[in-house]
Structures are given as C-alpha cells and as structure tokens.
Design a protein around this motif. Structure first.
Motif, PDB file in Angstrom:
ATOM      1  N   ARG A  21       0.906  -1.225   0.117  1.00  0.00           N
ATOM      2  CA  ARG A  21      -0.053  -0.530  -0.357  1.00  0.00           C
ATOM      3  C   ARG A  21       1.145   1.022  -0.523  1.00  0.00           C
ATOM      4  O   ARG A  21       0.785   2.312  -0.755  1.00  0.00           O
ATOM      5  CB  ARG A  21      -1.066  -0.425   0.848  1.00  0.00           C
ATOM      6  CG  ARG A  21      -2.122  -0.910   1.123  1.00  0.00           C
ATOM      7  CD  ARG A  21      -2.358  -0.885   2.210  1.00  0.00           C
ATOM      8  NE  ARG A  21      -3.406  -2.871   2.336  1.00  0.00           N
ATOM      9  CZ  ARG A  21      -3.741  -3.510   3.087  1.00  0.00           C
ATOM     10  NH1 ARG A  21      -2.415  -3.988   2.849  1.00  0.00           N
ATOM     11  NH2 ARG A  21      -4.749  -4.578   2.719  1.00  0.00           N
TER      12      ARG A  21
ATOM     13  N   GLN B 120      -5.507   4.841   1.315  1.00  0.00           N
ATOM     14  CA  GLN B 120      -4.230   3.622   2.503  1.00  0.00           C
ATOM     15  C   GLN B 120      -2.896   4.415   1.734  1.00  0.00           C
ATOM     16  O   GLN B 120      -2.058   4.800   3.629  1.00  0.00           O
ATOM     17  CB  GLN B 120      -3.904   2.774   2.542  1.00  0.00           C
ATOM     18  CG  GLN B 120      -6.058   1.390   3.039  1.00  0.00           C
ATOM     19  CD  GLN B 120      -5.854   0.545   2.988  1.00  0.00           C
ATOM     20  OE1 GLN B 120      -5.660   0.152   1.368  1.00  0.00           O
ATOM     21  NE2 GLN B 120      -5.483   0.104   4.396  1.00  0.00           N
TER      22      GLN B 120
ATOM     23  N   ARG C 122      -6.232   1.482  -2.803  1.00  0.00           N
ATOM     24  CA  ARG C 122      -5.599   1.494  -1.209  1.00  0.00           C
ATOM     25  C   ARG C 122      -5.097   2.831  -1.525  1.00  0.00           C
ATOM     26  O   ARG C 122      -4.185   3.110  -0.664  1.00  0.00           O
ATOM     27  CB  ARG C 122      -4.985   0.439  -1.678  1.00  0.00           C
ATOM     28  CG  ARG C 122      -5.274  -0.835  -1.510  1.00  0.00           C
ATOM     29  CD  ARG C 122      -3.838  -2.411  -2.321  1.00  0.00           C
ATOM     30  NE  ARG C 122      -3.306  -1.961  -3.707  1.00  0.00           N
ATOM     31  CZ  ARG C 122      -2.779  -2.762  -4.429  1.00  0.00           C
ATOM     32  NH1 ARG C 122      -2.630  -3.803  -2.961  1.00  0.00           N
ATOM     33  NH2 ARG C 122      -2.658  -2.369  -5.281  1.00  0.00           N
TER      34      ARG C 122
END
Length: 410
Positions: free
Chosen positions: A81, A403, A400
């Motif tokens: 991530r 994040q 993602r």
C-alpha cells in the motif's frame, strides 16, 4: 489522511497529477537527439572502445527499466500500500525497456559480423581449436543469441505494457475490474523476470569472457538493477516536487521507505558481490580467477587493486555509512544527492564488469563513455516522457490509494 479526504484530493485542481501532453513534444526531440549523440563517438573513437561504451550504456538503462518492472510486479504480488503513490512512475520507467531493445539492434549487427569486435565467441577463428568455446557453440552462436534477445526484449516490453495499460485503464474505470488481471499475472511475470534477467546478464556481460562463468552473476545484475530503480524513483520524485508536481502526494514517509529499500539493496549488492569475489579468491582455481585477474591491475600494499577497492568502498562502505541514519533517509535533498551518487556508482559497476574484457587499457574514461550514456539516456528519458504525457502520475482510482496517502512509518 493528513487532514484531507480522498475525494477532496481528487477534486482539488492544485493537486492534479496529470502529466502535460507537452511532455510528448519534448520526448521526441530527446529521442532523436539521443540517437545522434549515442553514435557520435564512432566518428573518432576506436571501434572496440565505442562498442564497449555503447554496451555499458545499454546495460545501464536496461537495468533501470527492468528494476522498475520488478518493483511494479512485486507491488501487485505483495499488495503493497505504501508505494501506490510512486507506482505509476515505476510503470512509466518500465516502459523504457522498449527503446532499450531498439538500441540493442546495432549490437546484433556486430554479433552477426563475426569479427569478434565485441563478443570474441562470434569470431570462428577464435572459437576454432578452443575446446571450451566449441563445446558452448550450440548456445553461443549469433543466430541463437539474436533469438534470445528478441524473446527477452519482446517479453519485457509486453509485460511492462500489460501492467502500464491495466493501471491506466483503472484510472478511467468505475470498478476495480482492470486491476484483477494484474494481480493474477504478477506472480508468473516475476518468475519470468527472474529467469530472463539472469539469462540476459549471462549473454550481455558474462559471455564477454566466454570461458569464465559464475552462477551468481544473474543475482549480481539484479541487485544493481534494484539499486538503480530505487535511486531513480527518489531522484524523479524530488525533481517533480521541486516543480510543484506530486508536492502533497509523495511525503517524507514515502521517501523514507524508498531510502530504506535503497539501503537494503546496497547491502544486498555488497553481499552478492563479496560472496562471488570471496569464493573465487579462496578456491584460487585458474579458470575461475581469470575474470578478476583482468580487473585487478597492480595490487596495492593491502593486496587489493585500486579498481576493486574503489568498487567496494564507493558502492558499499561509503553509502552504508552515509544514509544508514533514518534522519538522512527522511531528508529529501540529502537522499536525492545520495541517489545520484548511487546511480554514478552503478554505472561504474557495469564499467568494471564490461570494459576490462574488451580493452588493454580498461580504465580509460572519455568522450565515448560520456556520449553513449547521454545519448541512450536521452532516448530512454524521451520514451518515458512520451508514456507519461497525458496520464495521471498517480493511479488515482486504485482502491488502496487512500491508505498510501495516509501512510506513516512506524
């Protein structure tokens, strides 16, 4: 997420990360100029000197593109991530492998000329009567060599294009469907990468000394490629941020992780390089020591030559001490300077591998080396700019991304 939502980040025009289409207009002249500059040394340099410098430049930029391809596939495989915000830059850099493949074509002409100008095994007179070379002839012959290069570069280009196009398609998609094939094929892509990178390193560099071999050579080239891509990403990120691009996207936390990976692969390179050297030195078998004997020169009072000592000190010990501290790794200007330093020493590493096999005066450095590197470098950068033009420099619809923007080191 540093006080902003993902929606506000996407809608804020000051935070748009799309590369200007004008990059394409810069990329074309760079590619044309690079092709001219790369071949300028041929006008006055000895042929052996020119083609050695040309091969060094090709291997150098291939290592950057292949390192990027490894990183992109590894990110998809591991579900990383933290690196989403730099993945698009790596995808664009990986696409540079196409122009490196084009730059390799003149080397194939030299191989088929059978003069032994670059690879001694291409000269039938040299092979004749040499038991080892005759035994290797089914593998080391111009036709099979050319076939392998086509397979390498075509497969690398198709893999880089597969990940690049899938990622770009996700930018415009309303679902995560374009990401699914990338996650399915990243594993096989990494296995193919490991195999072909090793074989290519044998073909391009180890076969310059065709009677010598090392089973660690592929890992050696891979370690250098990893150092090259993390250095390149740090430099590119810093350069863009100095011009207001990605300024609020790639944070100190991301720099810190890039720097940690760079530091780790510097140490890994040192481990692989020393292991190869130590095992050959300890065994002291003539057919194995010949490669290092060509690179030793006159040993110093410590029993090690200046070129070998420079490689270990410059590529391992100085950077090991230089950015071992987290305070340095979190300092953007300092890490950009260290990244430039590492790219210079990565070039010297390839110079150390290639030049002594081709020249009686291997440590001479001049216009041929500079112009070939600048020329192919311009081709490479121009190509990357073409693929960056008109695209987001961050995969904006990766699920993602939020994040990654909020990533903090612990």
């Amino acid at each position: 997420m540093h006080g902003i939502s993902l929606d506000s980040w996407l809608n804020d025009t000051s935070e748009r990360r799309q590369a200007s289409p004008a990059l394409a207009g810069v990329g074309v002249p760079l590619m044309i100029g690079g092709a001219v500059v790369a071949f300028l040394p041929l006008l006055w340099s000895a042929p052996e000197r020119f083609w050695t410098a040309y091969l060094i430049a090709v291997c150098y930029f291939a290592s950057i593109a292949l390192g990027a391809q490894f990183l992109v596939a590894a990110m998809h495989l591991t579900g990383a991530r933290w690196g989403i915000v730099v993945r698009r830059l790596a995808e664009v850099i990986a696409m540079g492998i196409g122009i490196v493949g084009v730059a390799f074509i003149p080397i194939l002409f030299i191989v088929f000329s059978e003069t032994g100008l670059l690879f001694s095994w291409t000269n039938p007179e040299i092979v004749e009567g040499n038991v080892l070379l005759e035994h290797k002839r089914p593998y080391l012959n111009p036709t099979f060599f050319a076939i392998r290069q086509v397979v390498y570069f075509l497969s690398w280009y198709l893999i880089a294009r597969f990940f690049y196009r899938g990622s770009v398609a996700q930018d415009r998609a309303q679902t995560n469907a374009p990401m699914a094939p990338l996650r399915v094929w990243c594993g096989p892509a990494l296995m193919w990468f490991a195999f072909t990178l090793s074989m290519a390193s044998f073909d391009w560099m180890m076969s310059l000394a065709p009677t010598w071999f090392s089973t660690m050579f592929g890992v050696y080239y891979f370690a250098g490629s990893a150092v090259a891509i993390f250095s390149t990403l740090i430099i590119v990120s810093y350069y863009l941020q100095q011009r207001g691009v990605l300024a609020g996207t790639i944070t100190v936390e991301h720099y810190h992780d890039l720097a940690k990976l760079l530091f780790g692969f510097v140490v890994f390179w040192g481990y692989i390089t020393f292991s190869q050297f130590m095992l050959i030195w300890y065994a002291n078998i003539p057919e194995e020591t010949q490669w290092f004997a060509e690179r030793q020169g006159e040993p110093t009072t410590l029993g090690i030559s200046v070129p070998v000592a420079a490689l270990f000190i410059g590529h391992l010990f100085i950077p090991f001490l230089g950015f071992m501290s987290s305070a340095v790794r979190r300092n953007k200007p300092l890490m950009a300077a260290w990244a430039i330093y590492m790219l210079i020493w990565h070039w010297y590493d390839l110079f150390f591998i290639i030049s002594p096999s081709q020249s009686e005066s291997p440590w001479v450095f001049g216009a041929a080396e500079v112009l070939c590197t600048l020329g192919i470098g311009a081709l490479f950068v121009g190509t990357c700019m073409r693929y960056a033009a008109g695209q987001w420099l961050v995969p904006v619809r990766d699920p993602r991304l939020g994040q990654s923007l909020a990533f903090v080191n612990h």
